[in-house]
Design a protein around this motif. Structure first.
Motif, PDB file in Angstrom:
ATOM      1  N   PRO A 212       0.820  -1.218   0.000  1.00  0.00           N
ATOM      2  CA  PRO A 212       0.000   0.000   0.000  1.00  0.00           C
ATOM      3  C   PRO A 212       0.853   1.268   0.000  1.00  0.00           C
ATOM      4  O   PRO A 212       0.819   2.076   0.922  1.00  0.00           O
ATOM      5  CB  PRO A 212      -0.829  -0.145   1.283  1.00  0.00           C
ATOM      6  N   MET A 213       1.638   1.421  -1.050  1.00  0.00           N
ATOM      7  CA  MET A 213       2.443   2.628  -1.264  1.00  0.00           C
ATOM      8  C   MET A 213       2.296   3.040  -2.717  1.00  0.00           C
ATOM      9  O   MET A 213       1.918   2.234  -3.572  1.00  0.00           O
ATOM     10  CB  MET A 213       3.914   2.385  -0.906  1.00  0.00           C
ATOM     11  N   SER A 214       2.615   4.300  -2.998  1.00  0.00           N
ATOM     12  CA  SER A 214       2.413   4.845  -4.337  1.00  0.00           C
ATOM     13  C   SER A 214       3.627   4.664  -5.231  1.00  0.00           C
ATOM     14  O   SER A 214       4.762   4.609  -4.764  1.00  0.00           O
ATOM     15  CB  SER A 214       2.069   6.337  -4.239  1.00  0.00           C
ATOM     16  N   ALA A 215       3.344   4.578  -6.545  1.00  0.00           N
ATOM     17  CA  ALA A 215       4.364   4.590  -7.597  1.00  0.00           C
ATOM     18  C   ALA A 215       5.405   3.483  -7.441  1.00  0.00           C
ATOM     19  O   ALA A 215       6.602   3.715  -7.600  1.00  0.00           O
ATOM     20  CB  ALA A 215       5.051   5.958  -7.650  1.00  0.00           C
ATOM     21  N   ILE A 216       4.956   2.276  -7.142  1.00  0.00           N
ATOM     22  CA  ILE A 216       5.884   1.147  -7.011  1.00  0.00           C
ATOM     23  C   ILE A 216       6.348   0.723  -8.401  1.00  0.00           C
ATOM     24  O   ILE A 216       5.539   0.443  -9.280  1.00  0.00           O
ATOM     25  CB  ILE A 216       5.217  -0.033  -6.289  1.00  0.00           C
ATOM     26  N   THR A 217       7.643   0.667  -8.593  1.00  0.00           N
ATOM     27  CA  THR A 217       8.188   0.317  -9.890  1.00  0.00           C
ATOM     28  C   THR A 217       8.347  -1.198 -10.050  1.00  0.00           C
ATOM     29  O   THR A 217       8.563  -1.915  -9.066  1.00  0.00           O
ATOM     30  CB  THR A 217       9.556   0.991 -10.113  1.00  0.00           C
ATOM     31  N   ASP A 218       8.235  -1.658 -11.292  1.00  0.00           N
ATOM     32  CA  ASP A 218       8.505  -3.064 -11.600  1.00  0.00           C
ATOM     33  C   ASP A 218      10.000  -3.306 -11.745  1.00  0.00           C
ATOM     34  O   ASP A 218      10.445  -4.450 -11.683  1.00  0.00           O
ATOM     35  CB  ASP A 218       7.835  -3.463 -12.909  1.00  0.00           C
ATOM     36  N   GLY A 219      10.755  -2.211 -11.944  1.00  0.00           N
ATOM     37  CA  GLY A 219      12.155  -2.399 -12.304  1.00  0.00           C
ATOM     38  C   GLY A 219      12.241  -3.021 -13.689  1.00  0.00           C
ATOM     39  O   GLY A 219      11.237  -3.169 -14.392  1.00  0.00           O
ATOM     40  N   ILE A 220      13.436  -3.404 -14.095  1.00  0.00           N
ATOM     41  CA  ILE A 220      13.616  -4.086 -15.386  1.00  0.00           C
ATOM     42  C   ILE A 220      14.567  -5.254 -15.192  1.00  0.00           C
ATOM     43  O   ILE A 220      15.707  -5.072 -14.739  1.00  0.00           O
ATOM     44  CB  ILE A 220      14.172  -3.133 -16.467  1.00  0.00           C
ATOM     45  N   MET A 221      14.089  -6.452 -15.518  1.00  0.00           N
ATOM     46  CA  MET A 221      14.940  -7.637 -15.547  1.00  0.00           C
ATOM     47  C   MET A 221      14.891  -8.151 -16.988  1.00  0.00           C
ATOM     48  O   MET A 221      14.043  -8.949 -17.356  1.00  0.00           O
ATOM     49  CB  MET A 221      14.405  -8.689 -14.570  1.00  0.00           C
ATOM     50  N   PRO A 222      15.786  -7.631 -17.833  1.00  0.00           N
ATOM     51  CA  PRO A 222      15.653  -7.845 -19.284  1.00  0.00           C
ATOM     52  C   PRO A 222      16.046  -9.259 -19.717  1.00  0.00           C
ATOM     53  O   PRO A 222      16.833  -9.940 -19.067  1.00  0.00           O
ATOM     54  CB  PRO A 222      16.622  -6.809 -19.854  1.00  0.00           C
ATOM     55  N   ASP A 223      15.461  -9.670 -20.822  1.00  0.00           N
ATOM     56  CA  ASP A 223      15.886 -10.891 -21.504  1.00  0.00           C
ATOM     57  C   ASP A 223      15.717 -10.653 -23.001  1.00  0.00           C
ATOM     58  O   ASP A 223      15.394  -9.546 -23.438  1.00  0.00           O
ATOM     59  CB  ASP A 223      15.095 -12.105 -21.026  1.00  0.00           C
ATOM     60  N   ARG A 224      15.890 -11.701 -23.804  1.00  0.00           N
ATOM     61  CA  ARG A 224      15.825 -11.536 -25.259  1.00  0.00           C
ATOM     62  C   ARG A 224      14.449 -11.045 -25.702  1.00  0.00           C
ATOM     63  O   ARG A 224      14.336 -10.133 -26.528  1.00  0.00           O
ATOM     64  CB  ARG A 224      16.159 -12.868 -25.953  1.00  0.00           C
ATOM     65  N   ALA A 225      13.425 -11.660 -25.174  1.00  0.00           N
ATOM     66  CA  ALA A 225      12.065 -11.285 -25.567  1.00  0.00           C
ATOM     67  C   ALA A 225      11.757  -9.845 -25.185  1.00  0.00           C
ATOM     68  O   ALA A 225      11.079  -9.119 -25.924  1.00  0.00           O
ATOM     69  CB  ALA A 225      11.060 -12.239 -24.927  1.00  0.00           C
ATOM     70  N   TRP A 226      12.253  -9.407 -24.012  1.00  0.00           N
ATOM     71  CA  TRP A 226      11.995  -8.036 -23.558  1.00  0.00           C
ATOM     72  C   TRP A 226      12.577  -7.022 -24.536  1.00  0.00           C
ATOM     73  O   TRP A 226      11.908  -6.053 -24.905  1.00  0.00           O
ATOM     74  CB  TRP A 226      12.616  -7.837 -22.174  1.00  0.00           C
ATOM     75  N   LYS A 227      13.807  -7.233 -24.986  1.00  0.00           N
ATOM     76  CA  LYS A 227      14.424  -6.264 -25.883  1.00  0.00           C
ATOM     77  C   LYS A 227      13.736  -6.243 -27.236  1.00  0.00           C
ATOM     78  O   LYS A 227      13.565  -5.179 -27.846  1.00  0.00           O
ATOM     79  CB  LYS A 227      15.921  -6.563 -26.055  1.00  0.00           C
ATOM     80  N   GLN A 228      13.324  -7.412 -27.679  1.00  0.00           N
ATOM     81  CA  GLN A 228      12.630  -7.471 -28.964  1.00  0.00           C
ATOM     82  C   GLN A 228      11.300  -6.733 -28.894  1.00  0.00           C
ATOM     83  O   GLN A 228      10.924  -5.995 -29.800  1.00  0.00           O
ATOM     84  CB  GLN A 228      12.398  -8.933 -29.365  1.00  0.00           C
ATOM     85  N   GLU A 229      10.599  -6.897 -27.768  1.00  0.00           N
ATOM     86  CA  GLU A 229       9.311  -6.229 -27.593  1.00  0.00           C
ATOM     87  C   GLU A 229       9.477  -4.731 -27.389  1.00  0.00           C
ATOM     88  O   GLU A 229       8.717  -3.934 -27.951  1.00  0.00           O
ATOM     89  CB  GLU A 229       8.571  -6.834 -26.401  1.00  0.00           C
ATOM     90  N   ARG A 230      10.472  -4.329 -26.601  1.00  0.00           N
ATOM     91  CA  ARG A 230      10.661  -2.916 -26.271  1.00  0.00           C
ATOM     92  C   ARG A 230      11.303  -2.137 -27.417  1.00  0.00           C
ATOM     93  O   ARG A 230      10.851  -1.033 -27.752  1.00  0.00           O
ATOM     94  CB  ARG A 230      11.534  -2.809 -25.022  1.00  0.00           C
TER      95      ARG A 230
END
Length: 648
Positions: free
Chosen positions: A415-433
């Motif tokens: 119950p806090m505001s603006a919680i980030t997911d962070g980034i844990m990249p992989d091959r699929a992430w870079k292709q999508e982003r």
């Protein structure tokens, strides 16, 4: 001409017939009216009585008392205080300008406040009370009450208002309340009617917002008699509402205060987490701000000073800050390679100070290299080349899988505001982003927590707690609601071989306790509080080949916003882990010099349940540490007041 007897008789018969017809008609009308009157007065009596009552009696809502927020030990963090205020009713005041100027001679009012009040008075109906000034001192409130005869239409009132006695310490965690806006109403499908009350306040950020349903309570009602123009004549009946529920957080107010004071003027964050159940004992973000200003209506100048500050006091860096984790990420790379079978605990790499790949040199922080380096030594000395080599063997997808298993790249619901997911990249992430293929150079950068990898201090604390405990422990912020302990499910095992985890723990122990460890200066000598951890430094600028050739510019010679971030993660005690800690100091330079000392002081305060014991520090450091501890601006443990400061 004389009327005949026959004419007279005919005329009499005609009149009699007409009279009978008129009499019959009148009788029928009277009968119909009687039936209608009986219908209205007898058969429909209750319905018309109800309609009349609704015109005469209004039902109005009574705002509920907002629930309290306390720390894990019951110390007040957010409460309610009496609010002395003054209201004015136009129809009773007569000459509103004259009355307001008389009032301004008794209590402090700016020209802006006078103009604003006049506009609101004109905008509302003549019988609607308008708040002229709230949060008056008792002295000013008394002045208004004594001079009431000379102030027609002005009424002094007593209500409740939110207050944060430990405001600066909990501003980012608890947040603050504010008046309901149209945007707030638009976000709700069926808004609670109480939200439409003038100046009613709800949680805007933090726990105040995300636990609004618990804290708000249920409105009461009162029946009031009004006259034809809607003016209140008297109160007929009152039914009190249900106060909001009280919430007890997992945060320790004294530890939070110590951490906030220890961060000082840095742009930084520290998180302390219980590795056994996930309780967050500390979530401190610096610099902080006074949430009471927002409750009372923050001025333009105060708000501008907050938004214009390059240290970002309004941001909750513990959960919303996303930073390259630097060398604190190396345990992820190592565990991914060990679990995948790409290396074993006895694996060694030769470090000449760099690794060449694809015509490019990836440098180690030690320009001369570390020579032959094993797994635990690679953590102790923070050898980058070891991880460049290992990353190529295991690949980014396995590294990302391990990172998520340890809590990185995952949104932790709190119950806090603006919680980030962070980034844990992989091959699929870079292709999508980016619509690009993943490259080996990306993997090499990620292996030491650079490149695309981003993590919050909260995520780094979770990662450390999981390594220390061997379980998938998750963070928790709410301990109790209305006196009921919130259940904590036992964390499942991580599913990582114990010998691999033990290798990480040994390396983290050596970081602080070996002769060549990068954080030896922050070791703990008390046997029951021995500390293990990992330093990290993340670059925020590119270092060119030309700069390396002539010598890399040291952080202290760079502008503040171009210096490296300093990070540290750790846990204690080493042989029986209880607490995990993470520290990020924005542009702090080196993790060993800027972040590790803070982490040590805070985790010792957690273990000691108060001021860190001097006996836990190396003897050569005790004089300096004692002076530093004595100079910390700590708050009173009972009242939350900050001595010798206007921040209380």
């Amino acid at each position: 001409m004389r009327r005949t007897q026959k004419d007279t008789e005919d005329s009499a018969r005609t009149i009699t017939r007409r009279g009978l017809m008129m009499g019959g008609a009148m009788t029928a009308m009277v009968a119909a009216l009687g039936v209608r009157m009986r219908y209205l007065q007898v058969d429909q009596a209750e319905e018309f009585k109800l309609l009349a009552e609704e015109n005469r009696v209004n039902i109005r809502l009574i705002p509920p008392m907002r629930g309290l927020i306390q720390d894990r030990n019951g110390k007040l963090i957010a409460g309610n205080e009496q609010n002395y205020r003054v209201v004015i009713t136009r129809e009773d005041a007569g000459d509103v300008d004259l009355v307001l100027h008389r009032l301004a001679g008794l209590i402090p009012m700016t020209a802006e406040e006078l103009d604003s009040t006049l506009e609101e008075v004109k905008r509302n109906s003549a019988f609607v009370p308008v708040i002229v000034k709230d949060r008056l001192s008792w002295q000013d409130f008394s002045k208004v009450a004594i001079n009431a005869p000379a102030l027609p239409g002005v009424v002094p009132e007593v209500g409740l208002s939110r207050i944060y006695p430990r405001g600066y310490d909990f501003a980012h965690v608890v947040g603050y309340v504010g008046a309901v806006s149209q945007k707030d109403l638009d976000e709700l499908e069926n808004p609670d009617p109480v939200l439409r009350l003038p100046k009613f306040q709800i949680g805007k950020i933090g726990t105040e917002r995300w636990m609004e349903g618990v804290l708000r309570g249920t409105a009461g009602t009162k029946k009031i008699e009004v006259n034809a123009v809607g003016r209140v004549m008297r109160e007929l009946e009152r039914q009190e509402g249900t106060p909001g529920g009280d919430i007890r957080l997992t945060i320790d107010a004294d530890l939070q205060n110590f951490a906030q004071a220890r961060l000082g003027e840095e742009s930084a964050a520290v998180v302390v987490m219980d590795v056994t159940n996930g309780d967050l004992l500390c979530c401190a973000s610096a610099p902080s701000f006074n949430p009471n200003l927002f409750v009372r209506g923050i001025s333009h100048s105060d708000y501008a000073s907050l938004t214009g500050n390059d240290h970002r006091p309004l941001a909750n860096k513990t959960v919303s800050g996303a930073y390259p984790p630097g060398s604190t990420f190396k345990m992820v790379t190592a565990l991914a390679a060990l679990e995948a079978g790409a290396i074993d605990v006895g694996y060694r790499v030769r470090c000449p100070g760099y690794l060449e790949f694809g015509g490019r040199r990836f440098h180690c922080h030690s320009r001369g290299g570390h020579g032959q380096v094993g797994l635990t030594q690679s953590l102790e000395k923070s050898c980058d080349v070891f991880y460049y080599d290992v990353a190529q063997k295991v690949g980014i997808d396995k590294m990302a899988e391990m990172g998520r298993k340890l809590g990185l790249g995952v949104r932790h619901e709190l119950p806090m505001s603006a919680i980030t997911d962070g980034i844990m990249p992989d091959r699929a992430w870079k292709q999508e982003r980016y619509k690009q293929d993943w490259r080996i150079g990306d993997t090499i950068n990620a292996s030491i927590g650079q490149g695309y990898v981003l993590a919050s201090p909260l995520q780094l604390a979770v990662m450390t707690a999981r390594i220390a405990s061997g379980r998938s422990v998750s963070p928790r912020l709410v301990r109790m609601i209305d006196g009921k302990e919130q259940p904590v499910a036992e964390a499942a095992p991580l599913g990582i071989e114990e010998r691999f985890l033990q290798a990480m723990r040994q390396g983290m122990y050596d970081v602080i306790n070996s002769e060549r460890g990068t954080a030896r200066g922050s070791r703990v000598v008390e046997p029951t509080m021995v500390f293990a951890g990992k330093t990290g430094t993340s670059q925020v600028r590119n270092i060119t080949a030309a700069e390396r050739a002539r010598g890399v510019i040291s952080n202290d010679q760079l502008p503040w916003n171009r210096r490296d971030h300093a990070l540290f993660v750790g846990y204690a005690p080493y042989d029986n882990p209880r607490y995990a800690v993470s520290v990020v100091v924005e542009h702090g330079g080196g993790g060993s010099t800027a972040a590790a000392p803070i982490a040590r002081d805070v985790i010792l305060a957690a273990l000691a349940g108060g001021r860190p014991p001097l006996s836990a520090y190396p003897s050569a450091q005790r004089g300096r540490i004692e002076t530093m501890l004595e100079e910390l601006p700590l708050r009173d443990p009972e009242t939350g007041a900050l001595e010798d400061s206007d921040q209380a």
